[in-house]
Scaffold this motif. Structure first.
Motif, PDB file in Angstrom:
ATOM      1  N   SER A 144       0.582  -1.387  -0.180  1.00 39.84           N
ATOM      2  CA  SER A 144      -0.374  -0.085   0.654  1.00 39.84           C
ATOM      3  C   SER A 144       1.013   1.281  -0.003  1.00 39.84           C
ATOM      4  O   SER A 144       2.004   1.343   0.788  1.00 39.84           O
ATOM      5  N   VAL A 145       0.368   1.889  -1.102  1.00 33.95           N
ATOM      6  CA  VAL A 145       1.044   3.859  -0.922  1.00 33.95           C
ATOM      7  C   VAL A 145       0.321   4.271  -0.514  1.00 33.95           C
ATOM      8  O   VAL A 145      -0.791   4.519  -0.391  1.00 33.95           O
ATOM      9  N   ASP A 146       0.729   5.522   0.482  1.00 30.89           N
ATOM     10  CA  ASP A 146       0.001   7.191   1.103  1.00 30.89           C
ATOM     11  C   ASP A 146       1.100   7.528   1.188  1.00 30.89           C
ATOM     12  O   ASP A 146       1.783   7.941   0.614  1.00 30.89           O
ATOM     13  N   ALA A 147       0.410   9.391   1.024  1.00 26.13           N
ATOM     14  CA  ALA A 147       1.225  10.104   1.333  1.00 26.13           C
ATOM     15  C   ALA A 147       0.297  11.431   2.400  1.00 26.13           C
ATOM     16  O   ALA A 147      -0.303  11.383   2.407  1.00 26.13           O
ATOM     17  N   SER A 148       1.505  12.168   4.006  1.00 24.18           N
ATOM     18  CA  SER A 148       0.240  12.254   4.417  1.00 24.18           C
ATOM     19  C   SER A 148       1.255  13.963   4.766  1.00 24.18           C
ATOM     20  O   SER A 148       2.886  13.859   4.414  1.00 24.18           O
ATOM     21  N   LEU A 149       0.577  14.900   4.823  1.00 25.46           N
ATOM     22  CA  LEU A 149       1.179  15.887   4.716  1.00 25.46           C
ATOM     23  C   LEU A 149       2.030  16.636   6.493  1.00 25.46           C
ATOM     24  O   LEU A 149       0.829  16.459   7.395  1.00 25.46           O
ATOM     25  N   ILE A 150       2.811  17.176   6.853  1.00 23.60           N
ATOM     26  CA  ILE A 150       3.192  17.442   7.920  1.00 23.60           C
ATOM     27  C   ILE A 150       3.606  19.250   7.762  1.00 23.60           C
ATOM     28  O   ILE A 150       4.555  19.251   6.306  1.00 23.60           O
ATOM     29  N   LYS A 151       3.449  19.722   8.316  1.00 27.13           N
ATOM     30  CA  LYS A 151       3.380  21.449   8.564  1.00 27.13           C
ATOM     31  C   LYS A 151       5.121  21.106   8.764  1.00 27.13           C
ATOM     32  O   LYS A 151       6.172  20.976  10.023  1.00 27.13           O
ATOM     33  N   ALA A 152       5.291  22.278   8.060  1.00 28.50           N
ATOM     34  CA  ALA A 152       6.739  23.113   7.575  1.00 28.50           C
ATOM     35  C   ALA A 152       7.213  23.375   9.277  1.00 28.50           C
ATOM     36  O   ALA A 152       5.862  24.330   9.689  1.00 28.50           O
ATOM     37  N   ALA A 235       3.548  23.072   3.945  1.00 31.63           N
ATOM     38  CA  ALA A 235       4.210  21.212   4.838  1.00 31.63           C
ATOM     39  C   ALA A 235       5.085  20.324   3.493  1.00 31.63           C
ATOM     40  O   ALA A 235       4.818  21.187   2.385  1.00 31.63           O
ATOM     41  N   TYR A 236       5.207  19.437   4.065  1.00 33.99           N
ATOM     42  CA  TYR A 236       6.639  18.324   3.238  1.00 33.99           C
ATOM     43  C   TYR A 236       5.326  16.844   3.241  1.00 33.99           C
ATOM     44  O   TYR A 236       4.353  17.421   4.176  1.00 33.99           O
ATOM     45  N   ASP A 237       5.257  16.075   2.296  1.00 31.83           N
ATOM     46  CA  ASP A 237       4.644  14.655   2.479  1.00 31.83           C
ATOM     47  C   ASP A 237       5.594  13.980   2.822  1.00 31.83           C
ATOM     48  O   ASP A 237       7.180  14.034   2.884  1.00 31.83           O
ATOM     49  N   ALA A 238       4.463  13.092   3.481  1.00 29.41           N
ATOM     50  CA  ALA A 238       5.705  11.692   4.828  1.00 29.41           C
ATOM     51  C   ALA A 238       5.309  11.003   3.117  1.00 29.41           C
ATOM     52  O   ALA A 238       3.816  10.585   3.050  1.00 29.41           O
ATOM     53  N   ASN A 239       6.097   9.899   2.749  1.00 33.53           N
ATOM     54  CA  ASN A 239       5.435   9.086   1.836  1.00 33.53           C
ATOM     55  C   ASN A 239       5.684   8.129   2.508  1.00 33.53           C
ATOM     56  O   ASN A 239       6.819   7.455   2.706  1.00 33.53           O
ATOM     57  N   TYR A 240       5.378   6.527   1.929  1.00 37.59           N
ATOM     58  CA  TYR A 240       5.160   5.237   2.743  1.00 37.59           C
ATOM     59  C   TYR A 240       4.659   4.326   2.166  1.00 37.59           C
ATOM     60  O   TYR A 240       3.470   4.803   1.013  1.00 37.59           O
ATOM     61  N   GLN A 415      -0.474   3.621  10.426  1.00 41.50           N
ATOM     62  CA  GLN A 415       0.875   4.285  10.854  1.00 41.50           C
ATOM     63  C   GLN A 415       0.913   5.741  10.628  1.00 41.50           C
ATOM     64  O   GLN A 415       2.002   6.385  11.498  1.00 41.50           O
ATOM     65  N   PHE A 416       0.808   6.499  10.086  1.00 39.09           N
ATOM     66  CA  PHE A 416       0.456   7.695  10.277  1.00 39.09           C
ATOM     67  C   PHE A 416      -0.305   8.635  10.583  1.00 39.09           C
ATOM     68  O   PHE A 416       0.198   9.244  11.106  1.00 39.09           O
ATOM     69  N   ALA A 417      -1.002   7.785  11.577  1.00 37.26           N
ATOM     70  CA  ALA A 417      -1.656   8.034  13.187  1.00 37.26           C
ATOM     71  C   ALA A 417      -0.247   7.663  14.225  1.00 37.26           C
ATOM     72  O   ALA A 417      -0.569   8.925  15.051  1.00 37.26           O
ATOM     73  N   HIS A 418      -0.485   6.889  14.060  1.00 34.46           N
ATOM     74  CA  HIS A 418       1.041   6.594  15.155  1.00 34.46           C
ATOM     75  C   HIS A 418       2.205   7.981  15.151  1.00 34.46           C
ATOM     76  O   HIS A 418       2.602   8.113  15.508  1.00 34.46           O
ATOM     77  N   MET A 419       2.590   7.906  13.471  1.00 33.91           N
ATOM     78  CA  MET A 419       3.978   8.760  13.246  1.00 33.91           C
ATOM     79  C   MET A 419       3.534  10.309  13.615  1.00 33.91           C
ATOM     80  O   MET A 419       4.470  11.036  13.968  1.00 33.91           O
ATOM     81  N   LYS A 420       2.611  10.846  13.524  1.00 32.03           N
ATOM     82  CA  LYS A 420       2.107  11.990  14.198  1.00 32.03           C
ATOM     83  C   LYS A 420       1.277  11.863  15.713  1.00 32.03           C
ATOM     84  O   LYS A 420       1.804  12.815  16.575  1.00 32.03           O
ATOM     85  N   ARG A 421       0.880  11.090  16.436  1.00 34.90           N
ATOM     86  CA  ARG A 421       0.730  10.968  17.803  1.00 34.90           C
ATOM     87  C   ARG A 421       1.120  10.307  18.528  1.00 34.90           C
ATOM     88  O   ARG A 421       1.679  11.109  20.009  1.00 34.90           O
TER      89      ARG A 421
END
Length: 466
Positions: A144-152, A235-240, A415-421
């Protein structure tokens, strides 16, 4: 009876063993058991001078960085303080009780200089992925592939419209993020005569065909993001890219927040996983962003089934007939409208891949359905030259395998939820694209390490009473 501790003369000599202090089930012990950094000194020797003052040991640098990202210690100053007082962190960093901790400023400078020049952080990440593959946590069948925004890490007030000239400082006076931006601009200008396609995404910078709406004066490569219902931000993107079996992140990449870049980065990550681990998935799940025909065609050419909703803007928001209401006659190469009239094409291509089909003026003028069809003189319908491929991918949505991929894709969202929380990467601390790359890669490494340690050292289940 109340106990009272006797306070007398302090002991002159102590017998202290750091190995006995750290509990055997502590997370640092589990991570240390799966981490292999034996290659570091050998691989990084060329990046250090043979003379001069000794630098921070690169193995210590990597271990301290892993402590920071595994335990969500985002500040380098705080990280050095925590390693100073936490015995478990000292043990993991292979420091004795009396060993000095690097000063946070020296630590930060070494991180930005030596490690940016080398590929050490990616080597660490890929080493952990290889260990996950050996442990059986990677199936290799479905990704699976996706990207999540991360504030700069910028003040959004410090910005200027992208179509206005900006007086940037000289390179020697500019910050690291601004220098990186200016280097990207110079590279883009030098490639303009030969740059007829989108960027390959390997660097994640992405070339612009038009100026950005807003440019940050602090971190110019950060993208200005405007979304309904929230305040705009940079923002930048985190691509997983994850394997669906256990949610292991098999590749990660920080990039500019741009849809075209996301597609290019996904291609780069899939090829890199195939090259590094000889693993190529049979199917790939993603959201509509990855439903562009360019990526769908690329996947099918490599025999990867795209379980992705097709990117399609043919639906009409005004309630009039959309392209789906027209029937395509493949043998005669024409469309038939709801009123039974034929729409034919001249065979010319627009933008290299779009074909226009037009109705006859006489048919439209007398058609009773025209108010529901168009306000123009004649109705036009567009068709992509790869529309057959798009229809094939649309048909996959009705299969059980597609629905399974859709359910498994929730693992990457988790995974993105864990990354941020849990790992606190909701806002970057490092500036510039290289900073985003480092932070995304280290966070993905920390997530994989925790999952691998949990899998390898899980406690055995107690037998059920008879």
């Amino acid at each position: 009876m109340m106990g009272r501790r006797e306070v007398g003369q302090r002991q002159f000599f102590y017998s202290f063993d750091l190995e006995k202090v750290v509990p055997p089930d502590h997370l640092v012990r589990r991570i240390d058991g799966v981490l292999d950094l034996s290659w570091v000194h050998r691989e990084l020797a060329s990046y250090y001078s043979h003379t001069g003052r000794p630098s921070i040991d690169p193995v210590l640098m990597i271990r301290m960085l892993l402590v920071g990202y595994v335990f969500a210690i985002r500040s380098e100053r705080q990280l050095c303080s925590e390693v100073q007082v936490n015995l478990a962190y000292r043990w993991f960093c292979q420091l004795g009780i009396e060993d000095e901790i690097p000063d946070h400023s020296v630590f930060s400078r070494a991180r930005h200089e030596r490690f940016r020049e080398s590929d050490a952080l990616r080597r660490v990440f890929e080493g952990v992925v290889a260990r996950c593959i050996t442990a059986g946590l990677v199936g290799g069948e479905a990704f699976s592939v996706d990207a999540s925004l991360i504030k700069a890490d910028v003040d959004k007030k410090q910005r200027i419209p992208g179509d206005q000239p900006i007086a940037w400082p000289k390179a020697e006076e500019a910050s690291r993020a601004v220098r990186e931006y200016l280097m990207t601009l110079d590279a883009a200008r030098s490639n303009e005569p030969n740059n007829d396609q989108d960027s390959d995404g390997s660097s994640g910078s992405g070339s612009r065909s038009k100026p950005a709406k807003e440019v940050s004066l602090t971190d110019p490569l950060a993208a200005w993001v405007v979304r309904p219902g929230i305040d705009p931000f940079f923002a930048y993107d985190a691509n997983y890219l994850i394997d669906n079996k256990a949610g292991i992140i098999v590749d990660a990449e920080g990039s500019r927040a741009n849809r075209a870049v996301e597609i290019a980065v996904s291609q780069t990550m899939i090829e890199r996983v195939c090259r590094r681990f000889d693993v190529r998935p049979q199917r790939l799940a993603g959201d509509t962003v990855y439903g562009a025909v360019r990526l769908l065609k690329w996947l099918i050419e490599r025999k990867i089934t795209p379980h992705v909703p097709v990117w399609d803007k043919s639906a009409r928001p005004d309630g009039k007939f959309s392209r789906a209401d027209f029937v395509f006659d493949r043998e005669r190469n024409l469309y038939i409208c709801p009123g039974g009239a034929e729409l034919t094409s001249t065979g010319n291509f627009d933008q290299g891949h779009i074909v226009y089909y037009r109705a006859n003026k006489n048919d439209c003028s007398v058609c009773s359905l025209k108010p529901k069809c168009t306000t123009a003189v004649v109705r036009k319908v567009t068709r992509d030259i790869d529309e057959d491929l798009r229809e094939h991918v649309r048909a996959l949505a009705n299969t059980d395998a597609f629905q399974q991929s859709r359910r498994e894709r929730k693992k990457i969202e988790m995974q993105f939820a864990h990354m941020k929380r849990i790992f606190k990467l909701d806002r970057l601390r490092l500036r510039g694209l290289s900073g985003a790359k480092d932070e995304v890669l280290l966070t993905a490494t920390a997530q994989n390490l925790r999952r691998l340690a949990k899998f390898l050292y899980r406690a055995p289940r107690e037998p059920c009473p008879a």
